[in-house]
Design a protein around this motif. Structure first.
Motif, PDB file in Angstrom:
ATOM      1  N   ASN A  64     -22.226 -10.004   9.113  1.00 40.97           N
ATOM      2  CA  ASN A  64     -21.509  -9.247   8.068  1.00 40.97           C
ATOM      3  C   ASN A  64     -21.086 -10.155   6.918  1.00 40.97           C
ATOM      4  O   ASN A  64     -21.171  -9.764   5.750  1.00 40.97           O
ATOM      5  N   ALA A  65     -20.633 -11.345   7.278  1.00 43.96           N
ATOM      6  CA  ALA A  65     -20.212 -12.284   6.234  1.00 43.96           C
ATOM      7  C   ALA A  65     -21.411 -12.675   5.362  1.00 43.96           C
ATOM      8  O   ALA A  65     -21.278 -12.872   4.148  1.00 43.96           O
ATOM      9  N   ALA A  66     -22.588 -12.753   5.982  1.00 47.88           N
ATOM     10  CA  ALA A  66     -23.802 -13.093   5.216  1.00 47.88           C
ATOM     11  C   ALA A  66     -24.182 -11.941   4.285  1.00 47.88           C
ATOM     12  O   ALA A  66     -24.528 -12.160   3.113  1.00 47.88           O
ATOM     13  N   VAL A  67     -24.106 -10.719   4.791  1.00 42.25           N
ATOM     14  CA  VAL A  67     -24.425  -9.556   3.946  1.00 42.25           C
ATOM     15  C   VAL A  67     -23.449  -9.500   2.771  1.00 42.25           C
ATOM     16  O   VAL A  67     -23.837  -9.305   1.613  1.00 42.25           O
ATOM     17  N   ARG A  68     -22.175  -9.706   3.074  1.00 43.99           N
ATOM     18  CA  ARG A  68     -21.153  -9.694   2.020  1.00 43.99           C
ATOM     19  C   ARG A  68     -21.478 -10.728   0.936  1.00 43.99           C
ATOM     20  O   ARG A  68     -21.386 -10.455  -0.259  1.00 43.99           O
ATOM     21  N   ALA A  69     -21.896 -11.911   1.368  1.00 46.89           N
ATOM     22  CA  ALA A  69     -22.206 -12.973   0.414  1.00 46.89           C
ATOM     23  C   ALA A  69     -23.421 -12.599  -0.440  1.00 46.89           C
ATOM     24  O   ALA A  69     -23.441 -12.832  -1.656  1.00 46.89           O
ATOM     25  N   VAL A  70     -24.434 -11.999   0.202  1.00 44.80           N
ATOM     26  CA  VAL A  70     -25.630 -11.600  -0.549  1.00 44.80           C
ATOM     27  C   VAL A  70     -25.248 -10.529  -1.589  1.00 44.80           C
ATOM     28  O   VAL A  70     -25.638 -10.604  -2.761  1.00 44.80           O
ATOM     29  N   VAL A  71     -24.457  -9.566  -1.151  1.00 42.58           N
ATOM     30  CA  VAL A  71     -24.087  -8.469  -2.056  1.00 42.58           C
ATOM     31  C   VAL A  71     -23.247  -8.998  -3.218  1.00 42.58           C
ATOM     32  O   VAL A  71     -23.534  -8.734  -4.394  1.00 42.58           O
ATOM     33  N   ARG A  72     -22.246  -9.783  -2.886  1.00 39.04           N
ATOM     34  CA  ARG A  72     -21.339 -10.215  -3.970  1.00 39.04           C
ATOM     35  C   ARG A  72     -21.990 -11.248  -4.887  1.00 39.04           C
ATOM     36  O   ARG A  72     -21.820 -11.188  -6.101  1.00 39.04           O
ATOM     37  N   ALA A  73     -22.776 -12.163  -4.313  1.00 36.51           N
ATOM     38  CA  ALA A  73     -23.474 -13.128  -5.182  1.00 36.51           C
ATOM     39  C   ALA A  73     -24.485 -12.371  -6.040  1.00 36.51           C
ATOM     40  O   ALA A  73     -24.637 -12.654  -7.233  1.00 36.51           O
ATOM     41  N   GLY A  74     -25.167 -11.396  -5.441  1.00 30.78           N
ATOM     42  CA  GLY A  74     -26.139 -10.594  -6.198  1.00 30.78           C
ATOM     43  C   GLY A  74     -25.473  -9.912  -7.382  1.00 30.78           C
ATOM     44  O   GLY A  74     -25.946 -10.011  -8.533  1.00 30.78           O
ATOM     45  N   ILE A  75     -24.358  -9.260  -7.129  1.00 31.86           N
ATOM     46  CA  ILE A  75     -23.651  -8.553  -8.208  1.00 31.86           C
ATOM     47  C   ILE A  75     -23.157  -9.561  -9.257  1.00 31.86           C
ATOM     48  O   ILE A  75     -23.284  -9.345 -10.461  1.00 31.86           O
ATOM     49  N   TYR A  76     -22.666 -10.684  -8.787  1.00 30.04           N
ATOM     50  CA  TYR A  76     -22.172 -11.732  -9.698  1.00 30.04           C
ATOM     51  C   TYR A  76     -23.278 -12.174 -10.669  1.00 30.04           C
ATOM     52  O   TYR A  76     -23.032 -12.425 -11.839  1.00 30.04           O
ATOM     53  N   TYR A  77     -24.509 -12.254 -10.160  1.00 27.29           N
ATOM     54  CA  TYR A  77     -25.626 -12.685 -11.016  1.00 27.29           C
ATOM     55  C   TYR A  77     -26.303 -11.505 -11.719  1.00 27.29           C
ATOM     56  O   TYR A  77     -27.409 -11.632 -12.243  1.00 27.29           O
ATOM     57  N   GLY A  78     -25.670 -10.350 -11.699  1.00 25.49           N
ATOM     58  CA  GLY A  78     -26.165  -9.202 -12.485  1.00 25.49           C
ATOM     59  C   GLY A  78     -27.255  -8.389 -11.799  1.00 25.49           C
ATOM     60  O   GLY A  78     -27.975  -7.624 -12.452  1.00 25.49           O
ATOM     61  N   LEU A  79     -27.379  -8.532 -10.484  1.00 19.55           N
ATOM     62  CA  LEU A  79     -28.424  -7.779  -9.772  1.00 19.55           C
ATOM     63  C   LEU A  79     -27.850  -6.520  -9.133  1.00 19.55           C
ATOM     64  O   LEU A  79     -26.646  -6.444  -8.847  1.00 19.55           O
ATOM     65  N   LYS A  80     -28.746  -5.569  -8.884  1.00 19.05           N
ATOM     66  CA  LYS A  80     -28.370  -4.407  -8.083  1.00 19.05           C
ATOM     67  C   LYS A  80     -28.748  -4.750  -6.642  1.00 19.05           C
ATOM     68  O   LYS A  80     -29.804  -5.335  -6.393  1.00 19.05           O
ATOM     69  N   VAL A  81     -27.872  -4.411  -5.686  1.00 20.21           N
ATOM     70  CA  VAL A  81     -28.160  -4.765  -4.289  1.00 20.21           C
ATOM     71  C   VAL A  81     -28.214  -3.500  -3.424  1.00 20.21           C
ATOM     72  O   VAL A  81     -27.282  -2.699  -3.419  1.00 20.21           O
TER      73      VAL A  81
END
Ligand code: ADP
Length: 323
Positions: free
Chosen positions: A20-37
Motif C-alpha cells: 500500500n505504501a508503494a502504491v501511495r508513493a506511485v500515485v502521489r509522485a505521479g500526480i506531483y509530476y503532472g501525470l494521471k494515475v
C-alpha cells in the motif's frame, strides 16, 4: 514511448506488507509530476477485466500503515497466455494507460516483461515477503514478515523455556531461505535448515541440540524454511532421538499480514517514487532494485536472469552463536 500522460499501477502475486505504501508513493509522485494515475484492482486479472479507476492523492490516504494491498491482488492464468497479454495491452489502451507500474514478485515480473516486449512500457517494484527477487537485495514486506516471525519466536521461547522443550518452527520464503536464516540469527536458533543448503538431520540438527543440552541449555529452537518443509516429521525425529519434548509450529499466513514496519514503509515510498521518476525520464522496462544501500534499477530482462546467493557468513554465524 510518446508523451507520457497516464500511468497505471497494480499489485500482483502474493501480497506483502508495504504494498500500500508503494502504491501511495506511485500515485502521489505521479500526480506531483503532472501525470494521471489509474489504479488497477486485482493484478493482471483486473487489467483483463478493465477493473480500473483513476486514483487521486486522497484515494491513497490512510493507507500507508495498512498491511495487505487495498488494490487487492490475484493470480491470473488467463494473463499467462499470449492472447491474455494482447488483451491486457488492448485494455490498457482503452483506459489511455501509457505505462504500467507492477508491484509484485518474480512471476509478476515475468508477466510485466511480456507486456513490455509487446509495447506497453513497464516498471517493476519488488513486493514480496520472501526477498527472493534476484536483482535486488531487498523486497518490500521482508522486514515486516521477519518481525512478525520474531514476535512468534519470542512467544514460543517463553513456553519452550518453561517446559524445557524444543520448538521446530517452519517459516515462509518459498524456495528461498532469507527469512529463515535471518530469524534463526535474531531468534537465537540452535539450527536452521535452508533450501539453498543440503543438510544432514543428525549432524545439523540433533548434534547441536544434544551439545546444547550438555552445556545446560533449557530450550531449543530449530528453524525450517518453507522450501525444505517437513517440520512435523523433523520434530518427531528430534523427540525420538533426544527424548526432548518437541513441538512443531507452522506459522503460515500470519507472516504475510500486519502493519508494515518503518523500514518497509520507507523502502516502499522510495521505490514507488523511483519508479515514477524512471518513467518521467523516459526509461522503460526497468526493475527497481536496492543494491549497496542505494535505490537503483536494471533492465527488466537482465534483472530476471540475475542470480542471488545466500550469505555463507551468516550461515556460519548462526552456528557460532548457537554455542
Ligand atoms: P509473484 O508475483 O508473487 O511471484 P505469481 O508467480 O503467482 O506471484 O505471479 C503473479 C501473476 O503473474 C500470475 O498470476 C500470472 O498472471 C503472472 N505470471 C506469473 N508467471 C508468469 C510467467 N512466467 N510469464 C508471464 N506471466 C506470469
Amino acid at each position: 514511448m510518446g508523451k507520457l500522460k497516464t500511468i497505471g499501477v497494480l499489485t500482483s502475486g502474493g501480497d506483502a506488507p508495504g504494498m500500500n505504501a508503494a502504491v501511495r508513493a506511485v500515485v502521489r509522485a505521479g500526480i506531483y509530476y503532472g501525470l494521471k494515475v489509474m489504479g488497477i484492482r486485482k493484478g493482471y486479472e483486473g487489467l483483463l477485466k478493465g477493473d480500473i479507476e483513476e486514483m487521486t492523492a486522497r484515494s491513497v490516504g490512510d493507507l500507508i500503515h495498512r498491511g495487505g494491498t487495498a488494490l487487492q491482488t490475484a493470480r491470473s492464468p488467463e494473463f499467462n497466455t499470449e492472447a491474455g497479454v494482447n488483451k491486457a495491452i488492448a485494455i490498457a489502451g482503452v483506459f489511455g494507460i501509457d505505462a504500467l507500474v507492477v508491484i509484485g514478485g518474480d512471476g509478476s515480473y515475468r508477466g510485466a516483461l511480456d507486456l513490455g516486449k509487446k509495447g506497453l512500457p513497464v516498471i517493476c517494484i519488488p513486493g514480496t515477503i520472501d526477498n527472493d527477487i534476484t536483482c535486488t537485495e531487498y523486497t518490500i514486506g521482508f522486514d515486516t514478515a521477519m518481525n512478525t516471525v520474531q514476535d512468534a519466536i519470542d512467544k514460543i521461547r517463553d513456553t519452550a523455556y518453561s517446559h524445557e522443550r524444543c520448538s521446530v518452527l517452519e517459516v515462509m520464503g518459498r524456495k528461498a531461505g532469507y527469512i529463515a536464516l535471518n530469524v534463526a540469527i535474531s531468534g537465537g536458533a540452535e539450527a536452521v535448515v535452508l533450501p539453498e543448503k543440503d543438510f544432514n538431520i543428525d549432524i545439523d540438527i540433533i548434534k547441536p541440540i544434544i551439545e546444547g543440552r550438555n552445556r545446560g541449555k533449557k530450550h531449543y529452537l530449530v528453524v525450517i524454511a518453507e522450501g525444505v518443509g517437513g517440520a512435523v516429521e523433523i520434530a518427531e525425529y528430534i523427540e525420538k532421538k533426544t527424548e526432548i519434548k518437541t513441538r512443531a509450529t507452522i506459522l503460515g499466513h500470519i507472516q504475510r499480514g500486519g502493519s508494515p514496519t518503518v523500514y518497509d514503509r520507507v523502502m516502499a515510498s522510495r521505490m514507488g517514487a523511483h519508479a515514477v521518476k524512471l518513467l518521467r525520464d523516459g526509461h522503460v522496462n526497468r526493475a527497481v532494485s536496492f543494491i549497496n544501500g542505494q535505490i537503483t534499477d536494471y533492465d527488466l530482462a537482465e534483472a530476471l536472469s540475475m542470480k542471488k546467493t545466500i550469505d555463507e557468513e551468516m550461515i556460519e554465524l548462526n552456528k557460532i552463536l548457537a554455542l
